[in-house]
Enzyme design. Structure first.
Site, short mmCIF file in Angstrom:
data_model
loop_
_atom_site.label_atom_id
_atom_site.label_comp_id
_atom_site.label_asym_id
_atom_site.label_seq_id
_atom_site.Cartn_x
_atom_site.Cartn_y
_atom_site.Cartn_z
N HIS A 103 40.95 31.56 43.15
CA HIS A 103 40.46 32.52 44.14
C HIS A 103 41.23 32.31 45.44
O HIS A 103 42.21 31.57 45.46
CB HIS A 103 38.95 32.40 44.35
N ASN A 151 35.21 21.15 54.85
CA ASN A 151 33.93 20.52 55.20
C ASN A 151 34.10 19.75 56.52
O ASN A 151 34.59 18.63 56.56
CB ASN A 151 33.49 19.58 54.08
#
Ligand SMILES: [Fe+2]
Length: 558
Positions: free
Chosen positions: A11, A301
């Site tokens: 993706h 993150n």
């Protein structure tokens, strides 16, 4: 020499263009096809090329397909063939995946309308990630850590780089994938597989101690790195049953979030911080350097990134603005450049502003065809800052679109961080996000240390990739951007990197004494807006008070 880089294997489909080693354009397909992440990762679709992103790159540089010397694709089927094991997932799925990958060179030729032959290159996925971080970092030498779902078979790769040479030091292969673990836990917690950022936001509300011990049977962290129990990740059909048995029933999408859901998220975040800092320490032992590059989707993150920064193992840390798979398009092109050219590629050029821009004529044409009235602002930065200080939500659409998932002041929604209710107002009127998710601040770099525990300023602080603590004394002054745990996912804004955005925040500072604004991406449950028409559509359907495109101003009153 013109090299087109392409990512479409999973993706975040994207294209990038290197001209004589200089990165001139990079863009994600989702901004054009308006499908989040471009497409779902699937065994049956790695051949779906990011056609519109490719076309944009060529048009931007004024090139035609004839001018492309090489095409670089950020996945190497050969590596997969060598290391795939039939017990991992259904061999029929693997066969489909390989057949589709085999189509890629032909489809690239078809798209470009010319034969490529040896000018088409498959580039190892984690090598592309590593290159996408190393060359923009400007470091002469560095240790590189890539962590994602999966490359060909690796979940994490430790590497070292010097000059033009990047060498793999060690890999942690499937099933030891932190990216997959986050995808699975996101699903268990009732979010989409790609909603790791929601899980990260939720973690701040939980207590990691509750499930700490149980979580060790899923993700074990030791001095030598980490290991993941295969029964919980990837393609195991019964993985949710096991999670249900361990933590209680998973959450259905849109159902209530219970305290134990936040506790699971907190245990995952804590274990991830421990795993990544263990990898960083291991890397430091193997590659003595002061410079660390982080790449791969897990490098989005910002809580883990902050833990890595604070660990102090490396004095400088660089993460590109799009560390997820989109930047493998850039990295693949850089790898091919190094293989084909003696001259090194451009170093230290890390701007995120690599996408489309629109001139006033194009903006006014879009306004006209929408049947709206606009006016020209003599001082858009000052006017926008005043509106924000008056409690308005301002859409700020300027210059080239950002490459990567964060809006960094060119496709941004801006609001006043001093207002405690602004989070709710933004959610109700535009963003329609879960209430627990924080909004991020953009602060003038020269004032960042007065408000946030930023430490030494890093280039990647400009990409909203770290979550430092907000200074205790300042928390009450900017309640809308302080997360539950007292941190903020802050962007440092310099005059050099984004003069217009810097001017706007400076105007807000002059009026309010607060050198920061809320900055959230300009979208409503869709990919970030790309064109003036996208901007107008989102402006009209939401409760945004004003839209500035260049110096063209539209207000909700008309
Ligand atoms: Fe990746």
């Amino acid at each position: 020499m013109n090299i087109l880089g392409i990512n479409s294997v999973y993706h975040e489909s994207a294209a990038a263009l290197l001209v004589d080693g200089e990165l001139v354009a990079a863009v994600e397909e989702e901004r054009f096809n308006r499908i989040k992440h471009g497409k779902e990762a699937d065994f049956d679709n790695p051949h779906q090329l990011p056609e519109r992103a490719i076309r944009y790159c060529l048009n931007h540089a004024g090139l035609t397909a004839r001018d492309i010397d090489h095409v670089a694709f950020s996945f190497d089927p050969k590596l997969r063939r060598k290391r795939y094991r039939a017990e991992w997932w259904d061999p029929r799925l693997e066969e489909t995946f390989r057949l589709r990958l085999g189509q890629v060179p032909g489809l690239a030729e078809e798209l470009l309308g010319r034969s490529l032959g040896a000018r088409f290159h498959f580039v190892p996925h984690h090598l592309a990630h590593a290159a996408s971080a190393f060359f923009p970092s400007g470091f002469d030498r560095a240790a590189i850590l890539t962590i994602d779902g999966i490359g060909e078979v690796a979940g994490s790769t430790l590497a070292k780089a010097e000059g033009q040479r990047i060498q793999t030091v060690e890999t942690f292969g499937y099933p030891h994938s932190l990216g997959f673990l986050w995808e699975v836990l996101s699903g268990y917690l009732g979010f989409s597989h790609y909603d790791a950022s929601k899980v990260m936001g939720l973690a701040a509300y939980g207590n990691p101690e509750v499930f700490r011990h149980k979580f060790e049977s899923i993700l074990r962290v030791g001095k030598e790195g980490y290991a993941i129990a295969p029964a919980f990740i990837g393609f195991q059909a019964d993985k949710f049953d096991r999670l249900d048995a361990m933590f209680g029933p998973g959450r259905y999408m849109d159902s209530e979030i219970l305290p134990r859901h936040a506790d699971v998220a907190a245990a995952l975040q804590e274990a991830t911080n421990a795993a990544v800092t263990a990898l960083v320490r291991r890397l430091k032992r193997k590659v003595p350097s002061d410079n660390l590059c982080l790449a791969g989707g897990v490098a989005l993150n910002c809580v883990t990134n902050e833990a890595v920064r604070q660990s102090g193992d490396f004095s400088d840390v660089f993460i590109p603005s799009a560390p997820h798979d989109a930047s493998t398009a850039v990295g693949a092109a850089l790898v091919v450049h190094c293989a084909k050219q003696k001259k090194p590629p451009q170093r230290g050029y890390s701007t995120p502003y690599l996408g489309p821009k629109f001139n006033r004529r194009e903006i006014l044409a879009a306004v006209k065809s929408a049947g709206l009235a606009s006016r020209r602002s003599k001082a858009p930065a000052r006017e926008a800052a005043d509106m924000i200080a008056d409690g308005k939500i301002v859409a700020w659409f300027q210059g080239r679109m950002e490459f990567g998932p964060r809006a960094l002041g060119n496709r941004s929604l801006l609001a006043d961080p001093r207002r405690p209710d602004m989070r709710n107002i933004l959610n109700q009127r535009v963003k329609h996000r879960e209430d627990f998710r924080p909004f991020a601040p953009s602060v003038l770099a020269e004032h960042a240390d007065e408000w946030f525990e930023v430490g030494a300023h890093l280039t990647s602080h400009e990409f909203m990739l770290f979550a430092p603590a907000v200074k205790t004394a300042q928390r009450d002054r900017i309640p809308a951007v302080v997360h539950q745990d007292g941190t903020a996912r802050v962007q440092l804004v310099t005059r050099k990197s984004n003069p217009r955005f810097h001017e706007l925040i400076s105007c807000f500072f002059a009026r309010t004494g607060v050198p920061l604004v809320i900055n959230t991406s300009f979208n409503d449950s869709e990919p970030i807006v790309c064109t003036p028409t996208d901007a107008i559509v989102t402006f009209r359907k939401s409760g945004i008070d004003a839209l500035f495109m260049d110096d063209v101003c539209l207000t909700a009153q008309g």
